[in-house]
Design an enzyme around this catalytic site. Structure first.
Site: not given
Length: 276
Positions: A74, A185
C-alpha cells in the site's frame, strides 16, 4: 523460518496486484494477505492513524501466521509507516514506493515523470524525493486520484464510466509531456487499460508491484529466508470487510483460485496480542 509465510497488507484489495507479482516471481513461497477494507480509504487519513493501522495489521499477521517478512503493499501506508515498521519489527519490512521510484527512473527517457496516487501518498512527497535522489534532473508531476481507488474496490474497471472517471482524474497531466507514469497506488494496475487509454500509447506505465516483488526476493535471499520448497506455496487471505466481495475480486485478479478469505474484525486488530 524459511517455510514461514511472507505477509502482505493493504488498505483494501489493491495489494493483490503486488501479491500476484510475488507469487509469480516466488512461486514456492507461502503468503498471507490482509486487506483492511473496513477502514478504506487510507489516503485521507493522518500519518499517525495510518501508522497505527499498519502496526495493528503487522502484529496480527505475526501472531496469526508467524510471518518472516512484511510487504506493505500500500503506497499510503508505505509513505506513512515504512520507516517506523523497519525500526520496530524484528523481520524485514519492504515498501512499494522506493522500488516504484527506481523503476520509473530506469524507464523514463525525457525525465518527465507523472505519479498518480492517493492524497496521502501525494502529500508525503515520497515519490518525488526518491525519484530526485536517483535522478536529480527529473521533473515530477503528482496527482491525487481517490476516485480511482473507489472504482477498483467496486470492480468497475473497464466500463465507459470508469474510463470517464480516469480521464477526468488524469486531465491535469495531459499537457506535462510526461513519458512515464507511476501507478502509485496498488489499486491502479487494475485500471491499467483505462489509464493507458487516457494518457496514450506514448506514455509507459510503471507498476511498482513487479519491482517490489524483485526487492522482496533479493532481501529474502540476503537474509537466508528463501523457501527451499519445490512445490507451489500456499496463500491465506484475511479481510476486515465482506469476505464474499473480497473472494470475488481475488479469484478474478489472481492466477489461481484462492482459498476463501477469513473475516477479521477491527476489534481483533485493536486488541493487544502477545507476539514473540
Amino acid at each position: 523460518m524459511q517455510n514461514d509465510p511472507i505477509g502482505l497488507m493493504d488498505s483494501g484489495v489493491g495489494g493483490l496486484t503486488v501479491l500476484k507479482e510475488v507469487q509469480r516471481l516466488l512461486p514456492t513461497e507461502n503468503t498471507v494477505f490482509l486487506g483492511d477494507q473496513a477502514r478504506l480509504p487510507y489516503g485521507p487519513r493522518s500519518v499517525a492513524e495510518v501508522t497505527m493501522f499498519t502496526k495493528q495489521i503487522a502484529q496480527f499477521l505475526r501472531q496469526q501466521a508467524g510471518i518472516k517478512a512484511l510487504v506493505i503493499a500500500c503506497n499510503t501506508a508505505t509513505a506513512a509507516a515504512l520507516t517506523t515498521m523497519q525500526q520496530t519489527l524484528p523481520i524485514p519490512v519492504i515498501g512499494v514506493i522506493a522500488p516504484g521510484a527506481q523503476a520509473a527512473v530506469q524507464t523514463t527517457r525525457n525525465h518527465r515523470i507523472g505519479v498518480i496516487a492517493t492524497a496521502g501518498t501525494v502529500k508525503s512527497d515520497q515519490y518525488r524525493r526518491d525519484i530526485l535522489a536517483a535522478a536529480p534532473n527529473s521533473q515530477i508531476f503528482s496527482v491525487a486520484c481517490p476516485e480511482m481507488v473507489t472504482l477498483a474496490e467496486q470492480n468497475d474497471l473497464t466500463t465507459t464510466h470508469a474510463r470517464s472517471v480516469v480521464a477526468a482524474n488524469l486531465a491535469s497531466l495531459m499537457d506535462k509531456k510526461i513519458d512515464t507514469l507511476v501507478m502509485g497506488c496498488t489499486h491502479f494496475p487494475l485500471l491499467r487499460s483505462a489509464i493507458q487509454h487516457a494518457v496514450g500509447s506514448q506514455v509507459t506505465l510503471v507498476d511498482p508491484g513487479l519491482a517490489t516483488a524483485e526487492q522482496t526476493a533479493a532481501i529474502l535471499k540476503t537474509h537466508g529466508l528463501l523457501n527451499p520448497a519445490t512445490t507451489r506455496g500456499t496463500a491465506q487471505f484475511f479481510t476486515t470487510g465482506e469476505t464474499a466481495h473480497f473472494d470475488t475480486l481475488a479469484s478474478q485478479w489472481l492466477d489461481q483460485q484462492p482459498m476463501p478469505a477469513k473475516h477479521v474484525s477491527i476489534a481483533q486488530l485493536t486488541t493487544p496480542m502477545e507476539v514473540n
